[in-house]
Motif scaffolding. Structure first.
Motif, PDB file in Angstrom:
ATOM      1  N   CYS A   1      -3.397   0.592  -2.771  1.00 29.86           N
ATOM      2  CA  CYS A   1      -2.238  -0.135  -3.236  1.00 29.86           C
ATOM      3  C   CYS A   1      -1.525   0.542  -4.174  1.00 29.86           C
ATOM      4  CB  CYS A   1      -2.730  -1.591  -3.813  1.00 29.86           C
ATOM      5  SG  CYS A   1      -3.297  -2.416  -2.387  1.00 29.86           S
TER       6      CYS A   1
ATOM      7  N   TYR B   1      -2.270  -4.592  -5.583  1.00 29.69           N
ATOM      8  CA  TYR B   1      -3.679  -4.956  -5.036  1.00 29.69           C
ATOM      9  C   TYR B   1      -3.946  -6.393  -5.082  1.00 29.69           C
ATOM     10  CZ  TYR B   1      -8.734  -4.931  -5.186  1.00 29.69           C
ATOM     11  OH  TYR B   1      -9.964  -5.234  -4.683  1.00 29.69           O
TER      12      TYR B   1
ATOM     13  N   CYS C   1       0.860  -1.131  -0.146  1.00 29.89           N
ATOM     14  CA  CYS C   1      -0.026   0.070  -0.140  1.00 29.89           C
ATOM     15  C   CYS C   1       0.803   1.355  -0.158  1.00 29.89           C
ATOM     16  CB  CYS C   1      -0.934  -0.136   1.291  1.00 29.89           C
ATOM     17  SG  CYS C   1      -2.012  -1.369   1.081  1.00 29.89           S
TER      18      CYS C   1
END
Length: 110
Positions: free
Chosen positions: A27, A33, A8
Motif C-alpha cells: 500500500c 493500507y 497499492c
C-alpha cells in the motif's frame, strides 16, 4: 470506482517455489493500507473464485508494519509443466487489476 491501484503502489504475482503462487499488495501509506483492509476485498473466497484454489489451501496474511497483504496458493500448474503458460507467475495478478474494490456489506467480516 476504486481499484487496487488506488490503495497499492505495488501489486505483483510471482512464484514461491515451483508449486506455489504468491501475490503481494503493498500500500501507498498507512491510510491506504487501513482502507484496503477495511474493505475486506482481499479474501480467500476471491482468490478461490479467480484461481480455482480450495480456500483451505490459500494463505492470506496481513503485514501491518510493512503496509502489505500477501496471498499464497497452489499454482494451477507446476512451474515448467508443458501446460504452464506463465513460468514465473509474473502475469497472474492481471485478473485482479480491473475489479472494483468495494466496502464490506454491513454485517459481514473479512
Amino acid at each position: 470506482m476504486a481499484t487496487l491501484l488506488d490503495f497499492c503502489s505495488l501489486v505483483r504475482s510471482k512464484n514461491a517455489g515451483p508449486f506455489t503462487l504468491t501475490f503481494d499488495f503493498m500500500c501507498h501509506d498507512q491510510a491506504a493500507y487501513d482502507a484496503l483492509v477495511a474493505t475486506g476485498f482481499l479474501t480467500k473466497d476471491l482468490f478461490s473464485r479467480l484461481y480455482g484454489a480450495d480456500p483451505e489451501d490459500i494463505l492470506l496474511v496481513h503485514h501491518p508494519r510493512a503496509l502489505a497483504v500477501k496471498v499464497s496458493l497452489p499454482r494451477p500448474e507446476v512451474q515448467g509443466d508443458p501446460h504452464d503458460s506463465d513460468c514465473y507467475a509474473g502475469q497472474q495478478y492481471a485478473p485482479l487489476m480491473d475489479l472494483r474494490v468495494e466496502p464490506l456489506a454491513k454485517g459481514h467480516t473479512a
